[in-house]
Design a protein around this motif. Structure first.
Motif, PDB file in Angstrom:
ATOM      1  N   GLU A  29       9.897 -13.243  -8.083  1.00 43.38           N
ATOM      2  CA  GLU A  29       9.330 -12.469  -8.942  1.00 43.38           C
ATOM      3  C   GLU A  29       7.825 -13.243  -9.419  1.00 43.38           C
ATOM      4  O   GLU A  29       7.880 -14.248  -9.699  1.00 43.38           O
ATOM      5  N   ALA A  33       4.305 -10.689 -13.598  1.00 43.77           N
ATOM      6  CA  ALA A  33       5.334  -9.782 -13.845  1.00 43.77           C
ATOM      7  C   ALA A  33       6.552 -10.343 -14.978  1.00 43.77           C
ATOM      8  O   ALA A  33       7.077  -9.394 -15.657  1.00 43.77           O
ATOM      9  N   ARG A  37       7.973  -8.859 -18.521  1.00 43.44           N
ATOM     10  CA  ARG A  37       9.292  -8.625 -18.808  1.00 43.44           C
ATOM     11  C   ARG A  37       9.794  -9.296 -19.970  1.00 43.44           C
ATOM     12  O   ARG A  37      10.488  -9.039 -20.775  1.00 43.44           O
ATOM     13  N   LEU A  84       0.702  -7.986  -9.162  1.00 45.77           N
ATOM     14  CA  LEU A  84       1.428  -6.795  -9.717  1.00 45.77           C
ATOM     15  C   LEU A  84       1.653  -5.707  -8.645  1.00 45.77           C
ATOM     16  O   LEU A  84       2.096  -4.775  -8.841  1.00 45.77           O
ATOM     17  N   ARG A  87       4.573  -3.926  -7.783  1.00 49.89           N
ATOM     18  CA  ARG A  87       5.273  -3.278  -8.821  1.00 49.89           C
ATOM     19  C   ARG A  87       4.086  -2.094  -9.190  1.00 49.89           C
ATOM     20  O   ARG A  87       3.356  -2.470 -10.249  1.00 49.89           O
ATOM     21  N   LYS A  89       3.921   0.588 -10.783  1.00 49.20           N
ATOM     22  CA  LYS A  89       3.600   1.296 -12.284  1.00 49.20           C
ATOM     23  C   LYS A  89       3.296   0.201 -13.285  1.00 49.20           C
ATOM     24  O   LYS A  89       2.231   0.561 -13.958  1.00 49.20           O
TER      25      LYS A  89
END
Length: 148
Positions: A29, A33, A37, A84, A87, A89
């Motif tokens: 990860e 990000a 989160r 990013l 990911r 979105k």
């Protein structure tokens, strides 16, 4: 924040953290990000917009190669976007934040009519993400943060 107080910006740009998802698969990860989160879109958005700086290849004066210096800004735009990218979105959300809240480093260039290549690449990505998510949401304007 602790990141600012202890000047931990380089860790956000270089370090990878492992997490385990519900299927018990270990994945990498990206730190940005993970931060989003952990603290949510609002707080992460505010932090990123305060800490963002122009891409590595952006100069205020192309002839003298004088780099733009932003006080307190230690996260180059292109490096955050790169994290990013897996990911889409979140990348779409981030680029929209930069577009609306930091136009001076993303769309306004006082000394040149042609933006740096890294910026034009991000513009292309943002446009394609806009088209993709506009079709998905039924409109081009998405203000619902929960959908990210």
């Amino acid at each position: 924040s602790l990141i600012e107080i202890h000047q931990l910006y380089p860790i956000l740009l270089t370090r990878n953290y492992n997490f385990v998802d519900s299927a018990s698969d270990v994945q990498i990860e990206p730190p940005i990000a993970s931060l989003i989160r952990l603290v949510g879109l609002n707080k992460a958005g505010n932090f990123l917009m305060e800490s963002i700086s122009p891409p590595e290849d952006t100069y205020i004066d192309d002839q003298n190669k004088e780099k733009v210096i932003y006080v307190g800004a230690n996260l180059p735009l292109d490096l955050v976007a790169r994290q990013l990218k897996p990911r889409p979105k979140l990348l779409y959300w981030f680029l929209y934040q930069v577009f609306t809240r930091k136009p001076e480093i993303y769309v306004k260039f006082p000394t040149t009519a042609v933006p740096p290549k890294s910026i034009t690449d991000l513009h292309r990505i943002q446009f394609s993400l806009f088209v993709e998510f506009a079709e998905e949401n039924g409109s081009g304007r998405n203000t619902d943060a929960a959908s990210f």
